[in-house]
Design an enzyme around this catalytic site. Structure first.
Site, PDB file in Angstrom:
ATOM      1  N   GLY A 187      36.498  48.530 111.573  1.00  0.00           N
ATOM      2  CA  GLY A 187      37.499  49.636 112.073  1.00  0.00           C
ATOM      3  C   GLY A 187      37.648  49.064 113.496  1.00  0.00           C
ATOM      4  O   GLY A 187      38.660  49.488 114.176  1.00  0.00           O
ATOM      5  N   ALA A 188      37.066  47.999 114.254  1.00  0.00           N
ATOM      6  CA  ALA A 188      37.304  47.462 115.488  1.00  0.00           C
ATOM      7  C   ALA A 188      38.365  46.559 115.426  1.00  0.00           C
ATOM      8  O   ALA A 188      39.309  46.149 116.206  1.00  0.00           O
ATOM      9  CB  ALA A 188      36.138  46.981 116.029  1.00  0.00           C
ATOM     10  N   GLY A 223      32.548  68.115 146.378  1.00  0.00           N
ATOM     11  CA  GLY A 223      32.878  69.211 145.923  1.00  0.00           C
ATOM     12  C   GLY A 223      34.102  69.191 145.068  1.00  0.00           C
ATOM     13  O   GLY A 223      34.371  68.096 144.560  1.00  0.00           O
ATOM     14  N   GLY A 224      35.031  70.372 144.812  1.00  0.00           N
ATOM     15  CA  GLY A 224      36.270  70.024 143.833  1.00  0.00           C
ATOM     16  C   GLY A 224      37.304  69.176 144.673  1.00  0.00           C
ATOM     17  O   GLY A 224      37.919  68.584 143.989  1.00  0.00           O
TER      18      GLY A 224
END
Ligand code: HXC
Length: 534
Positions: free
Chosen positions: A421-422, A186-187
Protein backbone atom coordinates in the site's frame (compact mmCIF):
# COMPACT_ATOMS: atom_id res chain seq x y z
CA UNK A 1 29.43 71.88 3.11
CA UNK A 2 27.62 75.10 4.09
CA UNK A 3 27.87 76.40 7.64
CA UNK A 4 24.96 76.84 10.03
CA UNK A 5 25.64 80.58 9.92
CA UNK A 6 25.26 80.70 6.12
CA UNK A 7 21.97 78.77 6.16
CA UNK A 8 20.59 81.02 8.90
CA UNK A 9 21.05 83.97 6.52
CA UNK A 10 19.38 82.16 3.62
CA UNK A 11 15.69 83.05 3.89
CA UNK A 12 14.70 79.95 1.89
CA UNK A 13 16.52 77.71 4.36
CA UNK A 14 15.70 79.48 7.60
CA UNK A 15 13.73 77.30 10.02
CA UNK A 16 10.01 77.86 9.63
CA UNK A 17 7.72 77.39 12.60
CA UNK A 18 5.98 74.01 12.42
CA UNK A 19 2.31 74.27 11.53
CA UNK A 20 0.14 73.36 14.57
CA UNK A 21 -1.63 70.62 12.62
CA UNK A 22 1.69 69.05 11.70
CA UNK A 23 2.92 69.37 15.27
CA UNK A 24 -0.21 67.63 16.51
CA UNK A 25 0.21 64.76 14.06
CA UNK A 26 3.86 64.35 14.96
CA UNK A 27 3.09 64.29 18.66
CA UNK A 28 0.36 61.73 18.20
CA UNK A 29 2.57 59.48 16.11
CA UNK A 30 5.46 59.89 18.55
CA UNK A 31 3.24 58.78 21.44
CA UNK A 32 2.23 55.63 19.56
CA UNK A 33 5.82 54.91 18.53
CA UNK A 34 6.88 54.96 22.19
CA UNK A 35 4.76 51.80 22.71
CA UNK A 36 4.36 50.81 26.35
CA UNK A 37 7.14 53.18 27.48
CA UNK A 38 10.77 52.73 28.55
CA UNK A 39 10.13 50.51 31.57
CA UNK A 40 8.08 47.96 29.66
CA UNK A 41 10.46 48.06 26.71
CA UNK A 42 13.26 47.41 29.19
CA UNK A 43 11.30 44.44 30.57
CA UNK A 44 10.79 43.14 27.03
CA UNK A 45 14.55 43.35 26.34
CA UNK A 46 15.32 41.67 29.65
CA UNK A 47 13.43 38.64 28.35
CA UNK A 48 15.70 38.64 25.29
CA UNK A 49 12.91 39.90 23.03
CA UNK A 50 12.75 42.68 20.44
CA UNK A 51 9.97 45.26 20.25
CA UNK A 52 7.25 44.92 17.62
CA UNK A 53 8.75 47.64 15.38
CA UNK A 54 12.28 46.28 15.69
CA UNK A 55 10.94 42.92 14.54
CA UNK A 56 9.29 44.44 11.51
CA UNK A 57 12.52 46.25 10.63
CA UNK A 58 14.46 42.97 10.76
CA UNK A 59 11.90 41.16 8.63
CA UNK A 60 11.26 43.71 5.89
CA UNK A 61 13.54 45.20 3.25
CA UNK A 62 15.19 48.28 4.68
CA UNK A 63 12.97 51.34 4.70
CA UNK A 64 10.09 49.60 2.91
CA UNK A 65 7.61 49.30 5.80
CA UNK A 66 4.49 51.47 5.70
CA UNK A 67 2.48 51.45 8.90
CA UNK A 68 -1.32 51.56 8.78
CA UNK A 69 -3.89 52.42 11.46
CA UNK A 70 -1.29 54.11 13.69
CA UNK A 71 -3.93 56.22 15.35
CA UNK A 72 -6.57 53.57 15.96
CA UNK A 73 -7.46 53.43 19.66
CA UNK A 74 -9.72 51.47 21.92
CA UNK A 75 -13.39 52.33 22.36
CA UNK A 76 -13.63 50.28 25.53
CA UNK A 77 -14.41 52.49 28.55
CA UNK A 78 -14.27 49.73 31.19
CA UNK A 79 -11.39 49.41 33.66
CA UNK A 80 -10.16 52.91 32.69
CA UNK A 81 -8.97 51.61 29.35
CA UNK A 82 -10.08 54.69 27.39
CA UNK A 83 -7.98 56.97 29.62
CA UNK A 84 -4.98 54.64 29.31
CA UNK A 85 -5.40 54.92 25.54
CA UNK A 86 -3.11 51.94 24.81
CA UNK A 87 -0.80 53.02 21.96
CA UNK A 88 -1.85 51.44 18.68
CA UNK A 89 -4.08 49.24 20.83
CA UNK A 90 -1.14 46.90 21.23
CA UNK A 91 -0.53 45.92 17.63
CA UNK A 92 1.49 47.33 14.72
CA UNK A 93 0.06 46.70 11.26
CA UNK A 94 1.11 47.57 7.73
CA UNK A 95 2.87 46.43 4.59
CA UNK A 96 6.27 46.55 2.99
CA UNK A 97 8.54 44.43 0.84
CA UNK A 98 10.37 41.19 1.63
CA UNK A 99 12.87 40.09 -1.03
CA UNK A 100 11.43 43.00 -3.07
CA UNK A 101 7.87 41.63 -2.99
CA UNK A 102 4.89 43.22 -1.25
CA UNK A 103 3.88 41.55 2.02
CA UNK A 104 1.40 42.51 4.77
CA UNK A 105 2.20 42.16 8.45
CA UNK A 106 0.82 42.53 11.94
CA UNK A 107 3.03 42.50 15.03
CA UNK A 108 1.59 42.34 18.52
CA UNK A 109 3.29 44.72 20.95
CA UNK A 110 3.75 43.01 24.31
CA UNK A 111 4.78 46.32 25.92
CA UNK A 112 1.18 47.55 25.52
CA UNK A 113 -1.19 45.65 27.82
CA UNK A 114 0.84 42.51 27.21
CA UNK A 115 -0.09 42.53 23.51
CA UNK A 116 -3.55 41.38 24.61
CA UNK A 117 -6.22 41.31 21.95
CA UNK A 118 -9.11 43.72 22.35
CA UNK A 119 -11.70 44.81 19.77
CA UNK A 120 -9.66 47.59 18.09
CA UNK A 121 -6.53 45.39 18.10
CA UNK A 122 -8.48 42.62 16.37
CA UNK A 123 -10.03 45.02 13.83
CA UNK A 124 -6.55 46.32 12.91
CA UNK A 125 -5.39 42.74 12.28
CA UNK A 126 -8.55 41.96 10.27
CA UNK A 127 -8.07 45.09 8.17
CA UNK A 128 -4.50 44.20 7.22
CA UNK A 129 -5.53 40.60 6.51
CA UNK A 130 -8.27 41.91 4.21
CA UNK A 131 -5.70 44.15 2.53
CA UNK A 132 -3.44 41.16 1.94
CA UNK A 133 -6.25 39.04 0.51
CA UNK A 134 -7.66 41.76 -1.74
CA UNK A 135 -4.21 42.53 -3.12
CA UNK A 136 -3.14 38.89 -3.28
CA UNK A 137 0.02 39.19 -1.20
CA UNK A 138 1.27 37.02 1.69
CA UNK A 139 0.54 37.95 5.28
CA UNK A 140 2.92 37.42 8.19
CA UNK A 141 1.76 37.56 11.82
CA UNK A 142 4.27 38.25 14.60
CA UNK A 143 2.56 37.02 17.77
CA UNK A 144 3.52 38.04 21.29
CA UNK A 145 0.43 38.31 23.46
CA UNK A 146 -1.26 37.53 26.76
CA UNK A 147 -4.30 36.44 24.71
CA UNK A 148 -7.86 37.75 24.93
CA UNK A 149 -7.89 41.18 26.64
CA UNK A 150 -9.67 40.42 29.87
CA UNK A 151 -11.04 43.98 30.25
CA UNK A 152 -12.93 43.76 26.94
CA UNK A 153 -14.79 40.55 27.65
CA UNK A 154 -16.59 38.91 24.76
CA UNK A 155 -15.45 41.63 22.32
CA UNK A 156 -11.98 40.06 22.57
CA UNK A 157 -13.31 36.58 21.90
CA UNK A 158 -15.33 37.84 18.94
CA UNK A 159 -12.16 39.52 17.68
CA UNK A 160 -10.44 36.12 17.54
CA UNK A 161 -13.42 34.65 15.70
CA UNK A 162 -13.14 37.40 13.06
CA UNK A 163 -9.45 36.58 12.62
CA UNK A 164 -10.04 32.82 12.39
CA UNK A 165 -12.68 33.39 9.72
CA UNK A 166 -10.21 35.44 7.69
CA UNK A 167 -7.47 32.83 8.17
CA UNK A 168 -9.79 30.27 6.60
CA UNK A 169 -10.93 32.59 3.80
CA UNK A 170 -7.30 33.29 2.89
CA UNK A 171 -6.27 29.63 3.18
CA UNK A 172 -4.86 28.34 -0.09
CA UNK A 173 -5.30 31.80 -1.64
CA UNK A 174 -2.37 33.73 -0.15
CA UNK A 175 0.49 32.29 1.93
CA UNK A 176 -0.06 32.87 5.65
CA UNK A 177 2.87 32.66 8.05
CA UNK A 178 2.79 32.86 11.86
CA UNK A 179 5.84 33.70 13.94
CA UNK A 180 5.46 33.04 17.66
CA UNK A 181 7.70 35.44 19.60
CA UNK A 182 6.37 35.21 23.14
CA UNK A 183 3.35 33.67 24.81
CA UNK A 184 0.48 32.42 22.66
CA UNK A 185 -2.14 30.91 24.92
CA UNK A 186 -5.74 29.75 25.03
CA UNK A 187 -7.82 30.00 21.88
CA UNK A 188 -5.21 32.43 20.51
CA UNK A 189 -3.16 29.45 19.34
CA UNK A 190 -5.77 28.65 16.72
CA UNK A 191 -5.05 31.55 14.41
CA UNK A 192 -1.46 30.33 13.87
CA UNK A 193 -2.76 26.76 13.62
CA UNK A 194 -4.99 27.82 10.73
CA UNK A 195 -2.07 29.38 8.82
CA UNK A 196 0.35 27.52 6.56
CA UNK A 197 3.58 27.68 8.57
CA UNK A 198 4.50 28.36 12.21
CA UNK A 199 7.92 29.57 13.36
CA UNK A 200 9.11 29.52 16.99
CA UNK A 201 12.26 30.88 18.63
CA UNK A 202 14.15 28.94 21.31
CA UNK A 203 13.66 30.30 24.81
CA UNK A 204 10.98 32.90 24.08
CA UNK A 205 8.11 31.16 22.23
CA UNK A 206 5.34 29.24 24.00
CA UNK A 207 2.04 27.87 22.74
CA UNK A 208 -0.62 26.07 24.74
CA UNK A 209 -4.38 25.86 25.07
CA UNK A 210 -4.18 25.67 28.87
CA UNK A 211 -1.07 26.76 30.79
CA UNK A 212 0.94 24.82 33.40
CA UNK A 213 -1.21 26.04 36.33
CA UNK A 214 -4.45 24.83 34.77
CA UNK A 215 -2.79 21.56 33.79
CA UNK A 216 -1.65 21.08 37.39
CA UNK A 217 -5.13 21.84 38.74
CA UNK A 218 -6.91 19.61 36.22
CA UNK A 219 -4.61 16.61 35.92
CA UNK A 220 -2.07 16.97 38.72
CA UNK A 221 0.78 17.01 36.20
CA UNK A 222 3.78 19.20 37.00
CA UNK A 223 5.10 20.73 33.82
CA UNK A 224 7.11 23.84 32.97
CA UNK A 225 6.17 26.40 30.27
CA UNK A 226 8.95 25.04 28.07
CA UNK A 227 8.09 21.38 28.56
CA UNK A 228 4.43 22.04 27.86
CA UNK A 229 4.55 24.44 24.95
CA UNK A 230 8.12 25.37 24.03
CA UNK A 231 9.89 24.86 20.71
CA UNK A 232 11.06 21.34 21.43
CA UNK A 233 7.55 20.16 22.38
CA UNK A 234 5.91 21.62 19.29
CA UNK A 235 8.67 20.99 16.74
CA UNK A 236 9.19 17.32 17.56
CA UNK A 237 6.19 16.00 19.53
CA UNK A 238 2.97 17.79 18.58
CA UNK A 239 4.05 18.85 15.08
CA UNK A 240 2.41 22.26 15.60
CA UNK A 241 5.63 24.13 14.76
CA UNK A 242 7.33 23.90 11.35
CA UNK A 243 10.52 25.89 11.96
CA UNK A 244 12.66 26.54 15.03
CA UNK A 245 15.12 29.44 15.20
CA UNK A 246 17.97 30.06 17.60
CA UNK A 247 17.26 33.78 17.84
CA UNK A 248 14.88 36.40 16.47
CA UNK A 249 17.26 37.53 13.67
CA UNK A 250 17.77 33.88 12.71
CA UNK A 251 13.99 33.47 12.65
CA UNK A 252 13.40 36.47 10.36
CA UNK A 253 16.15 35.22 8.02
CA UNK A 254 14.32 31.89 7.80
CA UNK A 255 10.95 33.58 7.16
CA UNK A 256 12.52 35.56 4.31
CA UNK A 257 14.02 32.37 2.89
CA UNK A 258 10.70 30.52 3.08
CA UNK A 259 8.93 33.37 1.27
CA UNK A 260 11.56 33.23 -1.51
CA UNK A 261 10.17 29.79 -2.45
CA UNK A 262 6.52 30.84 -2.48
CA UNK A 263 4.39 32.64 -5.03
CA UNK A 264 2.48 35.71 -3.89
CA UNK A 265 -0.87 33.94 -4.29
CA UNK A 266 -2.62 30.93 -5.80
CA UNK A 267 -2.74 32.50 -9.28
CA UNK A 268 1.03 32.87 -9.54
CA UNK A 269 4.01 30.58 -9.71
CA UNK A 270 7.10 30.85 -7.50
CA UNK A 271 9.84 33.01 -9.00
CA UNK A 272 12.39 31.30 -11.23
CA UNK A 273 15.94 32.02 -10.04
CA UNK A 274 18.66 31.06 -12.49
CA UNK A 275 21.81 29.47 -11.08
CA UNK A 276 24.96 27.99 -12.63
CA UNK A 277 24.38 24.38 -11.48
CA UNK A 278 24.28 22.29 -14.69
CA UNK A 279 21.03 20.40 -15.32
CA UNK A 280 23.07 17.46 -16.60
CA UNK A 281 25.20 17.19 -13.46
CA UNK A 282 25.73 13.46 -12.89
CA UNK A 283 25.17 11.89 -9.46
CA UNK A 284 27.63 9.02 -8.93
CA UNK A 285 26.26 8.47 -5.39
CA UNK A 286 23.03 7.08 -6.81
CA UNK A 287 24.93 4.58 -8.88
CA UNK A 288 26.72 3.38 -5.75
CA UNK A 289 23.38 3.05 -3.98
CA UNK A 290 22.40 0.26 -6.39
CA UNK A 291 24.83 -1.95 -4.47
CA UNK A 292 23.37 -1.04 -1.11
CA UNK A 293 21.63 -3.52 1.20
CA UNK A 294 17.93 -2.60 0.87
CA UNK A 295 17.53 -2.71 4.65
CA UNK A 296 20.47 -0.47 5.51
CA UNK A 297 19.40 2.87 7.03
CA UNK A 298 20.59 6.14 5.49
CA UNK A 299 19.38 9.74 5.54
CA UNK A 300 17.39 10.59 2.43
CA UNK A 301 18.78 14.13 2.74
CA UNK A 302 21.94 12.86 1.00
CA UNK A 303 19.90 12.13 -2.12
CA UNK A 304 17.97 15.42 -1.92
CA UNK A 305 21.18 17.45 -1.57
CA UNK A 306 22.58 15.66 -4.61
CA UNK A 307 19.66 16.35 -6.93
CA UNK A 308 18.87 19.93 -5.78
CA UNK A 309 20.33 23.00 -7.47
CA UNK A 310 23.58 23.93 -5.73
CA UNK A 311 22.84 21.17 -3.15
CA UNK A 312 20.43 23.50 -1.32
CA UNK A 313 17.42 22.10 0.49
CA UNK A 314 15.10 24.13 2.74
CA UNK A 315 13.53 21.58 5.04
CA UNK A 316 10.07 22.06 6.54
CA UNK A 317 8.95 20.34 9.75
CA UNK A 318 12.47 18.89 10.20
CA UNK A 319 11.99 17.76 13.80
CA UNK A 320 8.60 16.07 13.40
CA UNK A 321 7.83 12.64 11.90
CA UNK A 322 11.38 12.24 10.69
CA UNK A 323 10.48 9.09 8.72
CA UNK A 324 9.26 11.42 6.00
CA UNK A 325 11.17 14.48 4.83
CA UNK A 326 9.48 17.46 3.18
CA UNK A 327 10.76 20.82 2.01
CA UNK A 328 11.67 23.12 -0.85
CA UNK A 329 14.49 23.05 -3.38
CA UNK A 330 15.14 24.44 -6.83
CA UNK A 331 15.75 22.30 -9.89
CA UNK A 332 16.91 24.03 -13.04
CA UNK A 333 16.03 27.28 -11.27
CA UNK A 334 12.38 26.35 -10.67
CA UNK A 335 10.99 25.73 -7.19
CA UNK A 336 9.88 22.18 -6.38
CA UNK A 337 8.53 20.63 -3.21
CA UNK A 338 10.12 17.36 -2.07
CA UNK A 339 8.34 14.54 -0.26
CA UNK A 340 10.72 11.70 0.59
CA UNK A 341 10.70 8.59 2.76
CA UNK A 342 13.63 8.64 5.16
CA UNK A 343 15.07 5.17 5.89
CA UNK A 344 17.07 6.62 8.80
CA UNK A 345 13.88 6.66 10.93
CA UNK A 346 11.46 3.71 11.33
CA UNK A 347 13.11 2.32 8.17
CA UNK A 348 11.19 5.03 6.28
CA UNK A 349 7.86 3.31 6.96
CA UNK A 350 4.67 5.37 6.84
CA UNK A 351 2.83 6.04 10.07
CA UNK A 352 0.18 8.44 11.37
CA UNK A 353 2.39 11.47 11.85
CA UNK A 354 4.28 11.07 8.59
CA UNK A 355 0.99 10.73 6.66
CA UNK A 356 -0.37 13.92 8.25
CA UNK A 357 2.89 15.80 7.67
CA UNK A 358 3.20 14.82 4.02
CA UNK A 359 -0.50 15.24 3.21
CA UNK A 360 -0.65 18.80 4.50
CA UNK A 361 2.54 19.76 2.69
CA UNK A 362 1.30 18.26 -0.58
CA UNK A 363 -1.97 20.18 -0.25
CA UNK A 364 -0.01 23.39 0.31
CA UNK A 365 2.12 22.73 -2.80
CA UNK A 366 -0.97 22.02 -4.84
CA UNK A 367 -2.71 25.19 -3.66
CA UNK A 368 0.28 27.32 -4.66
CA UNK A 369 1.31 25.81 -8.01
CA UNK A 370 4.48 24.15 -6.79
CA UNK A 371 5.47 20.83 -8.47
CA UNK A 372 5.93 17.78 -6.26
CA UNK A 373 9.03 15.58 -6.47
CA UNK A 374 8.56 12.32 -4.53
CA UNK A 375 11.50 10.13 -3.54
CA UNK A 376 10.30 6.68 -2.52
CA UNK A 377 12.17 4.23 -0.32
CA UNK A 378 9.44 2.63 1.76
CA UNK A 379 9.02 -0.85 3.24
CA UNK A 380 5.30 -0.34 4.00
CA UNK A 381 3.19 0.96 6.88
CA UNK A 382 4.54 0.84 10.43
CA UNK A 383 2.73 -2.10 12.08
CA UNK A 384 1.27 -2.27 15.59
CA UNK A 385 -1.79 -2.00 17.77
CA UNK A 386 -0.90 1.59 18.74
CA UNK A 387 -0.92 2.71 15.11
CA UNK A 388 -4.12 0.84 14.25
CA UNK A 389 -6.02 2.12 17.27
CA UNK A 390 -4.79 5.68 16.83
CA UNK A 391 -6.19 5.63 13.31
CA UNK A 392 -3.51 4.86 10.73
CA UNK A 393 -6.37 4.04 8.35
CA UNK A 394 -7.94 7.48 8.83
CA UNK A 395 -4.60 9.35 8.71
CA UNK A 396 -3.04 7.27 5.94
CA UNK A 397 -6.08 8.06 3.80
CA UNK A 398 -5.12 11.75 3.91
CA UNK A 399 -1.92 11.00 2.02
CA UNK A 400 -3.81 9.11 -0.70
CA UNK A 401 -6.31 11.96 -0.89
CA UNK A 402 -3.64 14.65 -1.13
CA UNK A 403 -1.67 12.94 -3.93
CA UNK A 404 -4.77 11.97 -5.88
CA UNK A 405 -6.23 15.46 -5.61
CA UNK A 406 -3.03 17.30 -6.58
CA UNK A 407 -3.03 18.59 -10.15
CA UNK A 408 0.39 20.28 -10.05
CA UNK A 409 3.22 18.45 -11.86
CA UNK A 410 4.05 15.24 -10.00
CA UNK A 411 7.27 13.29 -10.49
CA UNK A 412 8.12 10.21 -8.40
CA UNK A 413 11.26 8.10 -8.21
CA UNK A 414 11.65 4.74 -6.49
CA UNK A 415 15.16 4.97 -5.08
CA UNK A 416 15.44 1.54 -3.43
CA UNK A 417 12.11 -0.07 -2.63
CA UNK A 418 8.33 0.43 -2.64
CA UNK A 419 6.14 -2.23 -1.12
CA UNK A 420 2.41 -2.78 -0.89
CA UNK A 421 0.00 0.00 0.00
CA UNK A 422 2.90 2.34 0.63
CA UNK A 423 3.98 1.90 -3.02
CA UNK A 424 0.57 3.16 -4.07
CA UNK A 425 0.54 5.99 -1.54
CA UNK A 426 3.92 7.46 -2.56
CA UNK A 427 2.65 9.07 -5.75
CA UNK A 428 2.34 5.92 -7.83
CA UNK A 429 1.40 6.15 -11.49
CA UNK A 430 -2.22 5.11 -11.10
CA UNK A 431 -2.70 7.65 -8.35
CA UNK A 432 -2.14 10.27 -11.03
CA UNK A 433 1.61 10.91 -11.10
CA UNK A 434 2.93 12.43 -14.35
CA UNK A 435 6.35 10.76 -14.43
CA UNK A 436 7.45 7.69 -12.51
CA UNK A 437 11.08 6.60 -12.57
CA UNK A 438 13.03 3.98 -10.69
CA UNK A 439 16.61 2.94 -10.22
CA UNK A 440 17.52 -0.47 -11.73
CA UNK A 441 18.01 -1.96 -8.26
CA UNK A 442 14.58 -0.88 -7.01
CA UNK A 443 12.29 -3.48 -5.47
CA UNK A 444 8.60 -2.94 -6.22
CA UNK A 445 6.15 -5.60 -5.08
CA UNK A 446 3.12 -6.41 -2.97
CA UNK A 447 5.38 -7.43 -0.12
CA UNK A 448 9.03 -8.18 0.65
CA UNK A 449 10.54 -11.52 -0.42
CA UNK A 450 10.80 -12.95 3.12
CA UNK A 451 7.08 -12.50 3.89
CA UNK A 452 5.95 -13.38 0.38
CA UNK A 453 7.58 -16.81 0.14
CA UNK A 454 6.26 -17.85 3.58
CA UNK A 455 2.73 -17.26 2.22
CA UNK A 456 3.20 -18.51 -1.34
CA UNK A 457 5.19 -21.66 -0.41
CA UNK A 458 4.02 -22.47 3.12
CA UNK A 459 3.24 -26.09 2.20
CA UNK A 460 6.56 -26.70 0.42
CA UNK A 461 8.53 -25.14 3.28
CA UNK A 462 6.63 -27.18 5.89
CA UNK A 463 7.33 -30.34 3.90
CA UNK A 464 11.09 -29.76 3.90
CA UNK A 465 12.43 -32.18 6.51
CA UNK A 466 15.86 -30.98 7.56
CA UNK A 467 16.73 -27.45 8.64
CA UNK A 468 19.41 -27.28 5.94
CA UNK A 469 16.92 -28.41 3.33
CA UNK A 470 14.47 -25.71 4.49
CA UNK A 471 17.18 -23.03 4.39
CA UNK A 472 18.27 -24.02 0.89
CA UNK A 473 14.67 -24.02 -0.36
CA UNK A 474 14.02 -20.66 1.26
CA UNK A 475 17.16 -19.19 -0.35
CA UNK A 476 16.19 -20.49 -3.82
CA UNK A 477 12.59 -19.29 -3.57
CA UNK A 478 13.69 -15.88 -2.27
CA UNK A 479 16.12 -15.46 -5.16
CA UNK A 480 13.44 -16.45 -7.67
CA UNK A 481 10.89 -14.09 -6.12
CA UNK A 482 13.38 -11.21 -6.03
CA UNK A 483 14.29 -11.71 -9.64
CA UNK A 484 10.67 -11.92 -10.77
CA UNK A 485 8.83 -9.43 -8.54
CA UNK A 486 11.26 -7.52 -6.35
CA UNK A 487 12.66 -5.65 -9.31
CA UNK A 488 11.36 -2.69 -11.31
CA UNK A 489 10.82 -4.66 -14.50
CA UNK A 490 7.38 -6.10 -13.89
CA UNK A 491 6.17 -2.57 -13.04
CA UNK A 492 7.93 -1.11 -16.08
CA UNK A 493 6.27 -3.72 -18.30
CA UNK A 494 2.82 -2.51 -17.21
CA UNK A 495 3.61 1.16 -17.82
CA UNK A 496 3.30 1.95 -14.12
CA UNK A 497 6.91 3.06 -14.37
CA UNK A 498 7.75 5.36 -17.26
CA UNK A 499 11.43 4.55 -17.16
CA UNK A 500 14.04 2.55 -15.31
CA UNK A 501 16.80 5.11 -15.39
CA UNK A 502 20.54 5.31 -15.20
CA UNK A 503 20.70 6.41 -11.55
CA UNK A 504 23.42 8.99 -12.10
CA UNK A 505 21.07 10.83 -14.51
CA UNK A 506 18.33 11.33 -11.94
CA UNK A 507 18.75 15.10 -11.59
CA UNK A 508 18.61 15.61 -15.35
CA UNK A 509 15.59 13.32 -15.74
CA UNK A 510 13.64 15.26 -13.11
CA UNK A 511 14.57 18.65 -14.57
CA UNK A 512 13.53 17.56 -18.07
CA UNK A 513 10.21 16.27 -16.78
CA UNK A 514 9.62 19.50 -14.84
CA UNK A 515 10.30 21.52 -18.00
CA UNK A 516 7.74 19.57 -19.99
CA UNK A 517 5.19 19.83 -17.21
CA UNK A 518 5.72 23.54 -16.62
CA UNK A 519 2.44 24.50 -18.30
CA UNK A 520 0.53 21.39 -17.29
CA UNK A 521 -3.20 21.96 -17.21
CA UNK A 522 -5.76 19.48 -16.03
CA UNK A 523 -9.15 20.62 -17.33
CA UNK A 524 -11.78 21.40 -14.74
CA UNK A 525 -9.48 21.03 -11.76
CA UNK A 526 -8.46 24.59 -10.99
CA UNK A 527 -11.01 25.41 -8.36
CA UNK A 528 -9.83 27.12 -5.17
CA UNK A 529 -8.52 24.79 -2.49
CA UNK A 530 -7.98 25.63 1.15
CA UNK A 531 -5.07 24.29 3.16
CA UNK A 532 -7.06 22.74 6.01
CA UNK A 533 -4.90 21.78 9.01
CA UNK A 534 -4.48 17.99 8.93
C1 HXC B 1 -5.15 42.11 29.68
C2 HXC B 1 -3.01 41.45 30.06
C3 HXC B 1 -3.32 40.16 29.61
C4 HXC B 1 -4.62 39.88 29.17
C5 HXC B 1 -1.25 40.20 30.15
N1 HXC B 1 -1.72 41.43 30.39
N2 HXC B 1 -2.21 39.40 29.68
N3 HXC B 1 -3.92 42.40 30.10
N4 HXC B 1 -5.52 40.91 29.22
N5 HXC B 1 -4.99 38.69 28.70
C6 HXC B 1 -1.00 42.58 30.91
C7 HXC B 1 -0.59 42.44 32.36
O1 HXC B 1 -1.62 42.88 33.19
C8 HXC B 1 0.61 43.37 32.40
O2 HXC B 1 0.14 44.71 32.46
C9 HXC B 1 1.23 43.18 31.05
O3 HXC B 1 0.22 42.65 30.21
C10 HXC B 1 2.40 42.25 31.05
O4 HXC B 1 1.99 41.06 31.71
P1 HXC B 1 2.90 40.34 32.82
O5 HXC B 1 2.03 39.35 33.50
O6 HXC B 1 3.56 41.39 33.66
O7 HXC B 1 4.00 39.66 31.92
P2 HXC B 1 4.71 38.26 32.12
O8 HXC B 1 5.13 38.10 33.56
O9 HXC B 1 5.73 38.18 31.08
O10 HXC B 1 3.58 37.17 31.86
C11 HXC B 1 3.02 37.06 30.56
C12 HXC B 1 1.80 36.11 30.61
C13 HXC B 1 0.83 36.59 31.72
C14 HXC B 1 2.27 34.69 30.87
C15 HXC B 1 1.14 36.15 29.23
O11 HXC B 1 0.59 37.98 31.55
C16 HXC B 1 -0.47 35.89 31.68
O12 HXC B 1 -0.59 34.75 32.17
N6 HXC B 1 -1.49 36.58 31.17
C17 HXC B 1 -2.83 36.03 31.08
C18 HXC B 1 -2.86 34.99 29.99
C19 HXC B 1 -4.25 34.48 29.79
O13 HXC B 1 -4.75 33.69 30.61
N7 HXC B 1 -4.88 35.01 28.77
C20 HXC B 1 -6.23 34.60 28.41
C21 HXC B 1 -6.01 33.36 27.61
S1 HXC B 1 -7.51 32.74 27.05
P3 HXC B 1 0.98 45.89 33.13
O14 HXC B 1 0.08 47.06 33.05
O15 HXC B 1 1.29 45.43 34.51
O16 HXC B 1 2.21 46.04 32.30
C22 HXC B 1 -7.65 33.43 25.62
C23 HXC B 1 -8.91 33.06 24.98
C24 HXC B 1 -8.82 33.33 23.52
O17 HXC B 1 -6.87 34.12 25.13
C25 HXC B 1 -10.00 32.68 22.90
C26 HXC B 1 -9.97 32.85 21.42
C27 HXC B 1 -11.05 32.07 20.80
Amino acid sequence: MESAKQSAHDPAKAERPTAPSLKRLRQMVETVMAGGGPARIQAQKAKGKFTARERINYLFDEGSFQETDILVGTRCADFGLKEKNPPGDGVVTGFGTINGRETCVFAQDFTVLGGSLGHAHAMKICKVMDLALANRVPVVGLLDSGGARIQEGVDSLDGYAEIFRRNVRSSGVIPQISVILGPCAGGAVYSPALTDFIFMVEGISHMFVTGPDVVKAATGEDVSFDQLGGCEAHASKSGVCHFVAKSEPDCFRQVRELLSFLPQNRWERPERVANPDPARRAIPLLEKMCEMDPRKPYRIHHVIWQIADEHKFFEVHAGFAKNIVVGFMRMGGEVAGVVANNPAHFAGALDINSADKAARFIRFLNAFNIPIVTLTDVPGYWPGVAQEHAGIIRHGAKLLYAYSEATVPKIAVVIRKAYGGAYIAMSSKRLGSDFNFSSPSAEIAVMGPAGAIEILYSRELAAAKMDEEKAALRARLTAEYKDRFASPYQTASTGSLDEVIEPSLLRYKIIRALRLLRDKRQPGTHECRGNIPL
